[in-house]
Design an enzyme around this catalytic site. Sequence first.
Site, PDB file in Angstrom:
ATOM      1  N   GLY A   9       0.874  -1.265   0.001  1.00  0.00           N
ATOM      2  CA  GLY A   9       0.065   0.169  -0.091  1.00  0.00           C
ATOM      3  C   GLY A   9       0.774   1.178   0.028  1.00  0.00           C
ATOM      4  O   GLY A   9       1.857   1.079  -0.403  1.00  0.00           O
ATOM      5  N   ILE A  10       0.250   2.396   0.535  1.00  0.00           N
ATOM      6  CA  ILE A  10       1.026   3.573   0.354  1.00  0.00           C
ATOM      7  C   ILE A  10       1.220   3.787   1.846  1.00  0.00           C
ATOM      8  O   ILE A  10       0.768   3.243   3.002  1.00  0.00           O
ATOM      9  CB  ILE A  10       0.340   4.698  -0.226  1.00  0.00           C
ATOM     10  N   GLY A  11       2.596   4.775   2.169  1.00  0.00           N
ATOM     11  CA  GLY A  11       2.753   5.305   3.466  1.00  0.00           C
ATOM     12  C   GLY A  11       3.963   4.747   3.882  1.00  0.00           C
ATOM     13  O   GLY A  11       4.703   4.232   3.341  1.00  0.00           O
ATOM     14  N   ILE A  27       5.071   2.534   6.221  1.00  0.00           N
ATOM     15  CA  ILE A  27       5.279   0.905   6.666  1.00  0.00           C
ATOM     16  C   ILE A  27       5.648   0.423   5.262  1.00  0.00           C
ATOM     17  O   ILE A  27       6.728  -0.286   5.327  1.00  0.00           O
ATOM     18  CB  ILE A  27       3.879   0.278   7.312  1.00  0.00           C
ATOM     19  N   GLU A  72      -2.107  -3.097  -6.379  1.00  0.00           N
ATOM     20  CA  GLU A  72      -3.172  -2.142  -6.812  1.00  0.00           C
ATOM     21  C   GLU A  72      -2.273  -0.649  -7.067  1.00  0.00           C
ATOM     22  O   GLU A  72      -2.792  -0.050  -8.166  1.00  0.00           O
ATOM     23  CB  GLU A  72      -3.935  -1.932  -5.552  1.00  0.00           C
ATOM     24  N   GLY A 107      -8.412  -1.984  -2.047  1.00  0.00           N
ATOM     25  CA  GLY A 107      -8.208  -3.386  -2.359  1.00  0.00           C
ATOM     26  C   GLY A 107      -7.650  -4.448  -1.247  1.00  0.00           C
ATOM     27  O   GLY A 107      -7.115  -5.355  -1.678  1.00  0.00           O
TER      28      GLY A 107
HETATM   29  N1  COA Z   1      -8.560   3.992  17.375  1.00  0.00           N
HETATM   30  C1  COA Z   1      -8.792   5.310  17.408  1.00  0.00           C
HETATM   31  N2  COA Z   1      -8.044   6.039  16.394  1.00  0.00           N
HETATM   32  C2  COA Z   1      -7.143   5.303  15.649  1.00  0.00           C
HETATM   33  C3  COA Z   1      -7.175   3.913  15.813  1.00  0.00           C
HETATM   34  C4  COA Z   1      -7.983   3.219  16.636  1.00  0.00           C
HETATM   35  N3  COA Z   1      -7.809   1.941  16.790  1.00  0.00           N
HETATM   36  N4  COA Z   1      -6.282   3.595  14.923  1.00  0.00           N
HETATM   37  C5  COA Z   1      -5.730   4.596  14.155  1.00  0.00           C
HETATM   38  N5  COA Z   1      -6.351   5.521  14.689  1.00  0.00           N
HETATM   39  C6  COA Z   1      -6.029   7.149  14.532  1.00  0.00           C
HETATM   40  C7  COA Z   1      -4.617   7.459  14.149  1.00  0.00           C
HETATM   41  O1  COA Z   1      -3.998   7.839  15.401  1.00  0.00           O
HETATM   42  C8  COA Z   1      -4.441   8.600  13.051  1.00  0.00           C
HETATM   43  O2  COA Z   1      -4.999   9.800  13.605  1.00  0.00           O
HETATM   44  P1  COA Z   1      -4.255  11.074  13.498  1.00  0.00           P
HETATM   45  O3  COA Z   1      -4.375  11.216  12.002  1.00  0.00           O
HETATM   46  O4  COA Z   1      -4.989  12.044  14.389  1.00  0.00           O
HETATM   47  O5  COA Z   1      -2.913  10.779  13.888  1.00  0.00           O
HETATM   48  C9  COA Z   1      -5.791   8.014  12.153  1.00  0.00           C
HETATM   49  O6  COA Z   1      -6.492   7.322  12.982  1.00  0.00           O
HETATM   50  C10 COA Z   1      -5.126   7.238  11.106  1.00  0.00           C
HETATM   51  O7  COA Z   1      -4.372   6.063  11.526  1.00  0.00           O
HETATM   52  P2  COA Z   1      -3.009   5.734  10.781  1.00  0.00           P
HETATM   53  O8  COA Z   1      -2.630   4.385  11.308  1.00  0.00           O
HETATM   54  O9  COA Z   1      -1.995   6.874  10.609  1.00  0.00           O
HETATM   55  O10 COA Z   1      -3.814   5.360   9.337  1.00  0.00           O
HETATM   56  P3  COA Z   1      -3.192   5.523   7.674  1.00  0.00           P
HETATM   57  O11 COA Z   1      -3.100   6.789   7.196  1.00  0.00           O
HETATM   58  O12 COA Z   1      -1.693   4.814   7.905  1.00  0.00           O
HETATM   59  O13 COA Z   1      -3.908   4.439   7.074  1.00  0.00           O
HETATM   60  C11 COA Z   1      -5.672   2.716   7.156  1.00  0.00           C
HETATM   61  C12 COA Z   1      -4.226   3.165   7.409  1.00  0.00           C
HETATM   62  C13 COA Z   1      -5.803   1.317   7.366  1.00  0.00           C
HETATM   63  C14 COA Z   1      -6.795   3.652   7.409  1.00  0.00           C
HETATM   64  C15 COA Z   1      -5.574   2.728   5.345  1.00  0.00           C
HETATM   65  O14 COA Z   1      -4.458   1.657   5.053  1.00  0.00           O
HETATM   66  C16 COA Z   1      -6.596   2.090   4.685  1.00  0.00           C
HETATM   67  O15 COA Z   1      -7.604   2.818   4.505  1.00  0.00           O
HETATM   68  N6  COA Z   1      -6.623   0.818   4.444  1.00  0.00           N
HETATM   69  C17 COA Z   1      -7.888   0.140   3.722  1.00  0.00           C
HETATM   70  C18 COA Z   1      -7.801   0.056   2.155  1.00  0.00           C
HETATM   71  C19 COA Z   1      -6.338  -0.938   1.741  1.00  0.00           C
HETATM   72  O16 COA Z   1      -5.650  -1.435   2.716  1.00  0.00           O
HETATM   73  N7  COA Z   1      -6.128  -0.912   0.492  1.00  0.00           N
HETATM   74  C20 COA Z   1      -5.243  -1.730  -0.030  1.00  0.00           C
HETATM   75  C21 COA Z   1      -3.823  -1.091  -0.061  1.00  0.00           C
HETATM   76  S1  COA Z   1      -3.487   0.465  -1.277  1.00  0.00           S
END
Ligand code: COA
Length: 437
Positions: free
Chosen positions: A214-216, A218, A237, A335
């Site tokens: 994915g992106i980011g 990690i 994807e 995805g």
């Molecule tokens: N409870 C409350 N808040 C939470 C939380 C939890 N369990 N887990 C994360 N958060 C908060 C974080 O602290 C962060 O807040 P901030 O922006 O105020 O710091 C926010 O939610 C986002 O969390 P983060 O872990 O930084 O998310 P991310 O931007 O790395 O995205 C997903 C992670 C899971 C949301 C993202 O990967 C996604 O949408 N995945 C689904 C789609 C996918 O996997 N597609 C395939 C790959 S492209």
Amino acid sequence: MQWVTTYAEKVVSASEAVSKIKSGNRVVIGSATSAPEYLIKAMIANKEQYENVEISNLVPLGKCEYAWEGMEKYFKYNGLFLSAGTREVVNSGRGDFTPAYFHEVPKYYIEYLPVDVCLVQVSKADQHGYFSLGGSVDYTKPAVDAAKLVIVQVNKYVPRTHGDSFIHVSDVDYIVEYDEPMPEYKSGAITEVEEAIGKNIASLIEDGDTLQLGIGTIPDATLTFMKGYKNLGLHSEMISDGVVDLIKQGVINNKVKSINRGKSLITFFMGTQKLYDFVNDNPGIEMRPVSYVNNPYIISQNDHMTAINSCLQVDMVGQVVSESIGTKQYSGVGGQVDYMRGANMSKGGKAIIAMPSTASKGKISRIVSVLDQGAIVTTNRNDVNYVVTEYGIAKLKGKTIRDRAKALIEIAHPDFRAQLEEEFYNRYKSSSKDINL
Ligand code: COA
């Protein structure tokens, strides 16, 4: 050249082009970097002419003005994957959200949410009259093919990408010429926690694996551990800047992939100019619609498919929440399930969910006994094999529910392990410590 005349006949101003959108139309905007910001601005300026125009898209970048408060008089928003600009409109109730596996989205825009108008930005036409869709083929190409009206913004900054990414001048209705830089997406710096997660994920990756990332930070952290690897493949994807150096160094060379050999197969990308320069006119990067790239059956044809995705919360039986925080919609399934299922079906495949053990600056454990009320299960417990945090790897497949809980408690943040252990005891009337994994 006939197409030159056809092209000239279709060129209009942005305000004329968006005047062709009618009240009640469903307007599908190209995903991510394919959104034509100049045309969107013109559509907003023309808002008084519209009533009930539905705007639909996935992964929108930019300002998303159509989703701002007050716009509901003219536009209703219907997202299939939310970003920063569209979370509020959905969670406030002014807009809506339609759940959909990414690989099925083209079918949605043809069958369930048929597209009237498609707005997209494209590269300059080549000598044969073909535009490239640049950063997004995903649902964008199928939506262009299905739309009753296609309006393109021709932008010299859009890279010319290869694969099923071309549309001909004769296939569009109106052309608006306007150059503006591609939107850039920059990952943050890699923290110690992300580095530890990346190292743990890397320990699962073997030479010859085909990767989905994915992106980011990690995925970026994981890729920093790939330098000594050989013959990695890419069937993903999306990609971002992180893969560029590894492709240039020949670490990712797609040489032993089972299908689409020799090609990095993707459906969209977003990153910085470094990435956009790299993909420009690069036949090694093959873009195809998401109905192919994310189809679990196609994904599974890659032996040793290693899918790495992220999440927000995991419960003790392995249910994965990736798209909501409680009842609030945060993103979408995207995805994730497509790749988890594809990787599980692949010979030697690995379905990995990776996340920091905590959120909100360490105040919240992402590994919980029971999911937050209203949380949406994105990946069900049967579709995930490995859960990775900075504290290690929990392998779930083949484990009983108690064994799963024990493995997950062991990779939770130490500050939360005692509490999780207590919840384990209350549920199973025994200590997880009595289980030998
Ligand atoms: N409870 C409350 N808040 C939470 C939380 C939890 N369990 N887990 C994360 N958060 C908060 C974080 O602290 C962060 O807040 P901030 O922006 O105020 O710091 C926010 O939610 C986002 O969390 P983060 O872990 O930084 O998310 P991310 O931007 O790395 O995205 C997903 C992670 C899971 C949301 C993202 O990967 C996604 O949408 N995945 C689904 C789609 C996918 O996997 N597609 C395939 C790959 S492209």
